[in-house]
Design a protein around this motif. Structure first.
Motif, PDB file in Angstrom:
ATOM      1  N   THR A 363       0.778  -1.143  -0.062  1.00  0.00           N
ATOM      2  CA  THR A 363      -0.140  -0.081   0.023  1.00  0.00           C
ATOM      3  C   THR A 363       0.785   1.349   0.004  1.00  0.00           C
ATOM      4  OG1 THR A 363      -1.580  -1.140   1.193  1.00  0.00           O
ATOM      5  CG2 THR A 363      -1.830   1.305   1.237  1.00  0.00           C
ATOM      6  N   SER A 364       2.012   1.300   0.795  1.00  0.00           N
ATOM      7  CA  SER A 364       2.920   2.371   0.792  1.00  0.00           C
ATOM      8  C   SER A 364       3.551   2.529  -0.352  1.00  0.00           C
ATOM      9  CB  SER A 364       3.924   2.364   2.018  1.00  0.00           C
ATOM     10  OG  SER A 364       4.679   1.254   2.008  1.00  0.00           O
ATOM     11  N   TYR A 366       2.272   2.012  -3.473  1.00  0.00           N
ATOM     12  CA  TYR A 366       1.398   2.573  -4.407  1.00  0.00           C
ATOM     13  C   TYR A 366       1.340   4.327  -4.123  1.00  0.00           C
ATOM     14  CZ  TYR A 366      -1.366  -1.313  -6.662  1.00  0.00           C
ATOM     15  OH  TYR A 366      -1.645  -2.355  -7.160  1.00  0.00           O
ATOM     16  N   ARG A 367       1.368   4.508  -2.670  1.00  0.00           N
ATOM     17  CA  ARG A 367       1.305   5.821  -2.289  1.00  0.00           C
ATOM     18  C   ARG A 367       2.625   6.556  -2.668  1.00  0.00           C
ATOM     19  NH1 ARG A 367      -0.931   7.168   3.663  1.00  0.00           N
ATOM     20  NH2 ARG A 367      -0.965   9.304   2.676  1.00  0.00           N
ATOM     21  N   ARG A 370       2.778   7.175  -6.296  1.00  0.00           N
ATOM     22  CA  ARG A 370       1.556   7.912  -6.860  1.00  0.00           C
ATOM     23  C   ARG A 370       0.816   7.247  -7.817  1.00  0.00           C
ATOM     24  NH1 ARG A 370       3.962  14.304  -7.125  1.00  0.00           N
ATOM     25  NH2 ARG A 370       4.616  14.168  -4.827  1.00  0.00           N
ATOM     26  N   TYR A 407      -6.204   4.823   5.339  1.00  0.00           N
ATOM     27  CA  TYR A 407      -6.037   5.303   3.889  1.00  0.00           C
ATOM     28  C   TYR A 407      -6.981   4.367   3.194  1.00  0.00           C
ATOM     29  CZ  TYR A 407      -3.961   5.941  -0.630  1.00  0.00           C
ATOM     30  OH  TYR A 407      -3.409   6.149  -2.195  1.00  0.00           O
TER      31      TYR A 407
END
Length: 550
Positions: A363-364, A366-367, A370, A407
């Motif tokens: 998940t991190s 992906y963040r 971006r 998130y």
């Protein structure tokens, strides 16, 4: 041909392992790497199956092992030759082929034999042996294509026949005796400009008359040929060249090596090596279940890299990885467990973070990159975090896990508490599975001072259901320990409603004296406030095994 890259978790996968593989493969594809695919190294548990079905995400491809197989060395579909292709045309194709060996196939693509120079040389001798009258399978169409002849009197071009090539070099009188000495219906007569000889051949009923040097016969000859059903072909070559080309009009299958048997895509490379060594062509075709050619392996293919590479998620130790992993290039590792003895002979990307779930790391990523998150992928990532952290009750839970879960919840419009209850409720279905299947779920293998340990973990909402099957569980563990030659086999059944685990264990007799957990009965121990195998059980269990081994 680009390689396939599999993102794959550990054997006996838990939810986090399967989710991480699916989500990271999706991230890679979103970043322009279409060759990346998700995979799993075992059957999924009820919780994982529920999650993927609920959010409509396909389960990763099941790969039971990665022991080298023929399909992993197929570069691309090899060029093939149809079985009725004239030999001359086939030789041109063979010369253009980089491997100089080509499979021969029938009209539907099924394998019939291999064509290579040695097979051609060996088989063509039987057709040009001067001590035998040469008979070659051919057709009027093959003769036209090979000689590049102009059909003057065409007949059935497609019908195959066993033709005798006859060069009319005798005088007309002697040729008359020769042509009538035996049936002429299968003879192909080559002649120059002697119309008297042409007439004799046509009246004898030969199959075809090939007139060389581009000579055009009189209309009387053509009318006679039409009446007798004899084909007349005009060759621009001289008689010597035409006779040679006529021999090469035979279908390529007649000089192929049909003795070389194919192998299947799933056959082990050990089998392929033996087949290649036994093949006169030093090559072996690969066919699918329908017999169609899907690949070709040669000696050179045995020393090149396979056509797949790997990205490991939620593990890195080879003892927990799919069998055969050591044969492949590992591009990356993404994990949240302790670092063991893992090493590679080349630099790789190795991401290991102190969090409670590999899904948190994905998940991190992906963040950080971006990259927009698909709602379905975001949903299974949230489930992966909640599953591996036992809805934040596990000792491995970090603030990062909670942050990433919040998130994902905001993206998916899911409620963490409600979703957590749903997925933990689905996990409890594991207690009803057959014992053999239950004990192989989320099973990890360890080694302490040369001794094998195997520890499985399941999550339940009611530990009593499994306790009612305790004899089955202990017998199953004993079977696994014997099967693996392990020092210890255990099942950690975590009750997420009581915040405790029950440890079912079968071990060497000497070990029990060092097992410090409260015993409910022989082989069954109560682990109060112990929810994490990684952070709570295994460090303690390792110390106990070390003490027992001295």
């Amino acid at each position: 041909m680009s390689k396939t890259v599999y993102v794959i978790g550990h054997k006996n996968p838990d939810t986090d392992s399967v989710v991480a593989a699916a989500a990271y493969a999706a991230l890679k594809r979103a970043q322009g790497q279409p060759q990346v695919k998700a995979a799993r190294a075992g059957a999924v548990n009820p919780q994982t199956e529920y999650i993927f079905q609920r959010f409509g995400v396909p389960l990763p491809e099941f790969i039971p092992d990665l022991i080298p197989k023929a399909e992993y060395y197929i570069d691309e579909l090899p060029p093939v030759i149809r079985e009725h292709t004239p030999l001359w045309e086939a030789l041109v194709l063979l010369e253009q082929s980089p491997r100089q060996v080509m499979p021969i196939v029938d009209a539907i693509g099924a394998y019939k034999g291999l064509f290579y120079y040695n097979a051609f040389a060996k088989n063509i001798l039987t057709k040009i042996n001067p001590h035998r009258k040469a008979v070659i399978p051919t057709s009027i169409g093959h003769l036209i294509d090979t000689i590049k002849a102009q059909p003057l009197v065409p007949t059935d071009c497609e019908a195959m026949f066993n033709g005798r090539i006859v060069v009319a070099s005798l005088s007309a009188e002697r040729f008359q005796d020769y042509i009538h000495a035996e049936p002429a219906h299968n003879k192909v007569v080559l002649v120059g400009d002697r119309e008297e000889v042409m007439r004799i051949a046509i009246e004898a009923g030969v199959r075809a008359l090939i007139i060389t040097n581009g000579f055009i016969p009189s209309k009387d000859i053509t009318k006679l040929a039409e009446a007798k059903g004899v084909a007349i072909l005009i060759s621009s070559y001289d008689t010597s060249s035409t006779s040679l080309l006529a021999l090469y009009s035979t279908p390529v299958i007649s000089v192929a090596d049909a003795s070389i048997k194919p192998i299947g895509p799933r056959d082990f490379m050990k089998t392929a090596k033996l087949a290649i060594a036994a093949s006169p062509a030093r090559a072996v075709p690969i066919v699918d279940d329908g017999g169609k050619v899907v690949g070709l392996l040669t000696e050179g293919d045995l020393i090149r890299e396979p056509n797949i590479e790997l990205i490991l998620v939620d593990h890195h130790e080879f003892s927990q990885a799919v069998d055969g992993i050591q044969n492949y290039h590992i591009q990356e590792v993404i994990d949240h467990h302790r670092i063991g003895t893992f090493s590679t002979p080349y630099p790789i990307t190795f991401i290991n973070r102190v969090v409670g779930s590999t899904s948190t790391i994905i998940t991190s990523m992906y963040r950080e990159s971006r990259t927009p998150l698909d709602r379905a992928i975001a949903s299974i990532l949230l489930c992966g975090i909640l599953s591996d952290t036992l809805v934040f009750k596990s000792a491995t839970t970090t603030d990062t896990d909670r942050e990433m879960a919040d998130y994902l919840a905001s993206i998916t419009d899911l409620t963490i508490e409600e979703l957590g209850r749903d997925i933990m409720g689905s996990a409890s279905l594991a207690a009803r599975l057959p014992i053999d299947q239950l004990l192989r779920m989320d099973r990890k293998e360890y080694e302490v001072q040369g001794k094998k340990l195997t520890v499985s973990q399941i999550e339940l909402t009611n530990s009593q259901e499994l306790l009612a099957r305790q004899e089955e569980v202990l017998q199953g563990l004993a079977h696994i320990r014997t099967e693996m030659g392990a020092y210890l086999a255990a099942l950690m059944a975590t009750d997420i409603t009581k915040f405790e685990s029950i440890l079912y264990i079968d071990a060497d007799r000497e070990f029990y004296a060092y097992l410090s957990y409260p015993m409910q009965q022989p082989g069954i121990y109560i682990l109060k406030d112990v929810l994490s195998r990684k952070k709570q059980l295994m460090p303690a269990l390792t110390e106990m095994v070390q003490a027992a081994l001295g």
